[in-house]
Design a protein around this motif. Structure first.
Motif, PDB file in Angstrom:
ATOM      1  N   LYS A 176       0.847  -1.197   0.000  1.00  0.00           N
ATOM      2  CA  LYS A 176       0.000   0.000   0.000  1.00  0.00           C
ATOM      3  C   LYS A 176       0.876   1.239   0.000  1.00  0.00           C
ATOM      4  O   LYS A 176       2.057   1.187   0.326  1.00  0.00           O
ATOM      5  N   TYR A 177       0.257   2.326  -0.336  1.00  0.00           N
ATOM      6  CA  TYR A 177       0.980   3.606  -0.359  1.00  0.00           C
ATOM      7  C   TYR A 177       0.286   4.571   0.574  1.00  0.00           C
ATOM      8  O   TYR A 177      -0.940   4.580   0.675  1.00  0.00           O
ATOM      9  N   ASN A 178       1.078   5.370   1.236  1.00  0.00           N
ATOM     10  CA  ASN A 178       0.549   6.441   2.073  1.00  0.00           C
ATOM     11  C   ASN A 178       0.878   7.749   1.373  1.00  0.00           C
ATOM     12  O   ASN A 178       2.030   8.139   1.308  1.00  0.00           O
ATOM     13  N   SER A 180       0.548  11.768   0.944  1.00  0.00           N
ATOM     14  CA  SER A 180       0.205  13.015   1.609  1.00  0.00           C
ATOM     15  C   SER A 180       0.173  14.127   0.574  1.00  0.00           C
ATOM     16  O   SER A 180       1.100  14.251  -0.230  1.00  0.00           O
ATOM     17  N   SER A 191      -3.726  13.153   4.177  1.00  0.00           N
ATOM     18  CA  SER A 191      -3.069  11.869   3.942  1.00  0.00           C
ATOM     19  C   SER A 191      -4.099  10.821   3.566  1.00  0.00           C
ATOM     20  O   SER A 191      -5.203  10.813   4.109  1.00  0.00           O
ATOM     21  N   LEU A 192      -3.765   9.984   2.636  1.00  0.00           N
ATOM     22  CA  LEU A 192      -4.668   8.874   2.333  1.00  0.00           C
ATOM     23  C   LEU A 192      -3.879   7.609   2.052  1.00  0.00           C
ATOM     24  O   LEU A 192      -2.755   7.655   1.558  1.00  0.00           O
ATOM     25  N   GLU A 193      -4.497   6.512   2.384  1.00  0.00           N
ATOM     26  CA  GLU A 193      -3.889   5.216   2.117  1.00  0.00           C
ATOM     27  C   GLU A 193      -4.384   4.740   0.769  1.00  0.00           C
ATOM     28  O   GLU A 193      -5.532   4.966   0.420  1.00  0.00           O
ATOM     29  N   TRP A 194      -3.525   4.110   0.029  1.00  0.00           N
ATOM     30  CA  TRP A 194      -3.850   3.782  -1.356  1.00  0.00           C
ATOM     31  C   TRP A 194      -3.532   2.324  -1.592  1.00  0.00           C
ATOM     32  O   TRP A 194      -2.386   1.915  -1.406  1.00  0.00           O
TER      33      TRP A 194
END
Ligand code: NAG
Ligand code: NAG
Ligand code: NAG
Ligand code: NAG
Ligand code: NAG
Ligand code: NAG
Length: 194
Positions: A176-178, A180, A191-194
């Motif tokens: 996953k990617y964080n 910002s 910030s979002l988790e992807w």
């Protein structure tokens, strides 16, 4: 010997270096020399580098090092010929440890003239669990009303440029990617988790 844990070795005369180079392999007597310290694998995207520090108190000495590695479940230590009598304090074991689902050990000994240290050994190294995942590539494209962020997972280390590329995403499917996003106007970060 000068005080606690400090050994001072005389510098090697040139003739000695020459005879060392001519008469490899040099058998060495284990004992007197303290062993290398801080031995560890530094691993990023499956590029696995063994690193260590010189023996305590011997930072300045003209030591060389020899490395061996061990594949968990097999029966013997194997030589890494490129890392025999080297003066660096690192050794690239990426090829030898390239099956990331296997586990490995490595060890190194210090050599000074005909003296060598005991082996300093790593703990068990499991590339799949221990490698660090490098940063992704980030590309932005902007529209009047939107910004697209394109993320590309880093590539796994490869032996040579011709080898086909494997994305770290293929190895860790739940990567996953964080992300910002900083808004300069409002001075806020989302910030979002992807
Ligand atoms: C090197 O080995 C010799 C003989 O084994 C020993 O007398 C000497 O103390 C050793 N030197 C070091 C620096 O370990
Ligand atoms: C081993 O690593 C520690 C922490 O990185 C460092 O403080 C220490 O000086 C190192 N030991 C040697 C002998 O270099
Ligand atoms: C590794 O090198 C040492 C020293 O030359 C040799 O004695 C040993 O047999 C080698 N080990 C293997 C597995 O080739
Ligand atoms: C280390 O070894 C290399 C090649 O064997 C040599 O060219 C280099 O001068 C050595 N460096 C030191 C600091 O001894
Ligand atoms: C994502 O990154 C932000 C900013 O660095 C941090 O505050 C947040 O805890 C991170 N979220 C996760 C799930 O790691
Ligand atoms: C942005 O916000 C941070 C804390 O939220 C504050 O410390 C900083 O001074 C602000 N910067 C500007 C330019 O308003």
């Amino acid at each position: 010997n000068q005080g606690v844990g400090r050994v001072v070795l005389p510098r090697k005369p040139l003739e000695d270096i020459a005879s060392l180079l001519l008469s490899t392999p040099v058998p060495c007597v284990s004992g007197g020399l303290p062993k290398p310290t801080n031995i560890t694998f530094f691993s990023i995207n499956m590029r696995n580098i063994l690193q260590w520090s010189p023996p305590e108190g011997l930072q300045e000495a003209e030591l060389t090092y020899t490395v061996q590695y061990f594949i968990y479940g097999q029966k013997k230590w194997l030589n890494k010929s490129e890392c025999r009598n080297i003066n660096r304090t690192c050794c690239d074991l990426s090829v030898e440890t390239s099956d990331y689902e296997h586990q490995y050990y490595a060890k190194v000994k210090a050599i000074w003239e005909t003296n060598c240290s005991k082996w300093a050994e790593t703990g068990r190294f499991y590339p799949f669990l221990e490698t660090q995942i490098g940063p992704p590539e980030v590309a932005l494209s902007t529209d009047e009303k939107s910004i697209s962020i394109v993320l590309t997972a880093p590539e796994k280390w490869k032996r040579n440029p011709e080898e086909s590329s494997i994305s770290m995403q293929q190895i860790y499917s739940n990567l996953k990617y964080n992300v910002s996003v900083y808004n300069a106007k409002s001075n806020r970060t989302v910030s979002l988790e992807w």
